[in-house]
Design a protein around this motif. Structure first.
Motif, short mmCIF file in Angstrom:
data_model
loop_
_atom_site.label_atom_id
_atom_site.label_comp_id
_atom_site.label_asym_id
_atom_site.label_seq_id
_atom_site.Cartn_x
_atom_site.Cartn_y
_atom_site.Cartn_z
N LYS A 65 0.83 -1.18 0.00
CA LYS A 65 0.00 0.00 0.00
C LYS A 65 0.87 1.23 0.00
N VAL A 81 0.33 4.35 1.32
CA VAL A 81 0.40 5.04 2.61
C VAL A 81 -0.24 4.14 3.67
N MET A 118 0.73 16.39 4.66
CA MET A 118 -0.29 17.09 5.41
C MET A 118 -0.89 16.19 6.47
N LEU A 175 -5.97 12.05 9.66
CA LEU A 175 -5.58 11.51 8.36
C LEU A 175 -4.25 12.11 7.94
N THR A 222 1.56 14.16 -1.35
CA THR A 222 1.52 14.27 -2.80
C THR A 222 2.88 14.64 -3.33
N SER A 223 3.08 14.40 -4.60
CA SER A 223 4.26 14.89 -5.30
C SER A 223 3.81 16.08 -6.12
N GLY A 260 -3.43 14.81 -7.11
CA GLY A 260 -4.33 14.47 -6.04
C GLY A 260 -3.55 14.02 -4.82
N LEU A 261 -4.17 14.18 -3.66
CA LEU A 261 -3.56 13.72 -2.42
C LEU A 261 -3.78 12.23 -2.26
N PHE A 294 -4.10 9.55 0.66
CA PHE A 294 -4.41 9.55 2.09
C PHE A 294 -4.07 8.21 2.74
N GLY A 295 -3.74 8.28 4.03
CA GLY A 295 -3.78 7.10 4.87
C GLY A 295 -5.22 6.83 5.28
N LYS A 296 -5.43 5.69 5.92
CA LYS A 296 -6.78 5.31 6.30
C LYS A 296 -7.30 6.12 7.48
N TYR A 318 -12.97 14.17 -4.39
CA TYR A 318 -12.55 12.95 -3.72
C TYR A 318 -13.80 12.20 -3.27
N LYS A 366 -10.52 4.67 2.96
CA LYS A 366 -9.70 5.86 2.78
C LYS A 366 -10.41 6.91 1.93
N PHE A 422 -8.73 10.02 -4.20
CA PHE A 422 -8.73 11.07 -5.21
C PHE A 422 -9.50 10.62 -6.44
#
Lengths: 115, 115
Positions: free
Chosen positions: A2, A4, A34, A88, A92-93, A102-103, A105-107, B35, B42, B45
């Protein structure tokens, strides 16, 4: 693997404790990190933002980024019952065209601060 | 404080129907995002939008989805023929200028229930 990873918890601590929340990631291209806070059935609320490695402090909150270990942390000092929420991590890059990535996210970690 | 607003807060629809979710981004922001968050999962995006065209989209954003900025303030997500698995919270976000920082601010979300 996964992209993140974040322990979903719940994490329960007494009021006044220092809370440590963490995420690991696999994509070395991530540069922007973030932390968002989300209350049940509400939108994510931005708490902290860091670019690349290092620390950033804002009041009771400290965000740390260790890019060499692909590990980020959020510390909450003097935790309050009102801090109870889901936290959360997101990252992103920035693509070569400067477009809007797009970001990822972790769960989310469900945090409970006991009065 | 400026915020992203989304309407409606809850949308109930029958499978196969079209829905339009609406968002008003923060007024000086240039990039807009959608999103979704399936219950217990999660935040994922879907798409980013800049200068009246899609900047980036994920694998989830297939032909049944479309986005539009019909006027100077609204940003919409259309789902053409809803499926049961489209039931989720849909969040709109906006950012000022991700070419140098990608700080995205989220709305409170629209809960879509497909029956």
């Amino acid at each position: 693997q996964k992209e993140v990873e974040q322990d979903p918890g719940p994490l329960s601590v007494p009021e006044g404790a220092i809370v440590s929340l963490n995420c690991t990631y696999s994509n070395s291209a991530f540069q922007y990190f973030m932390w968002y806070r989300q209350y049940s059935r509400k939108g994510p609320e931005l708490l902290m933002y860091t670019y690349s490695s290092g620390n950033k402090e804002d009041g009771r909150f400290t965000a740390q980024v260790d890019k060499s270990s692909k590990y980020i942390s959020l510390f909450i000092r003097d935790s309050q019952p009102s801090d109870s929420a889901t936290y959360l991590c997101a990252m992103t890059s920035l693509d070569s065209g400067g477009g809007a990535d797009g970001l990822t996210f972790g769960k989310g970690t469900h945090l409970i601060i006991q009065p | 404080e400026p915020e992203v607003t989304q309407t409606p807060s809850h949308q109930v629809t029958q499978m196969g129907q079209e829905v339009i979710l609406r968002c008003v981004p923060i007024s000086n922001h240039l990039y807009f995002y959608w999103y979704r968050q399936i219950l217990g999962q999660k935040v994922e995006f879907l798409v980013s939008f800049y200068n009246n065209e899609i900047s980036e989209k994920s694998e989830i954003f297939d032909d049944q989805f479309s986005v539009e900025r019909p006027d100077g303030s609204n940003f919409t997500l259309k789902i053409r023929s809803t499926k049961l698995e489209d039931s989720a919270m849909y969040f709109c976000a906006s950012s000022e200028d991700p070419s140098w920082k990608n700080i995205q601010y989220f709305g409170a979300g629209t809960r879509l229930s497909v029956l």
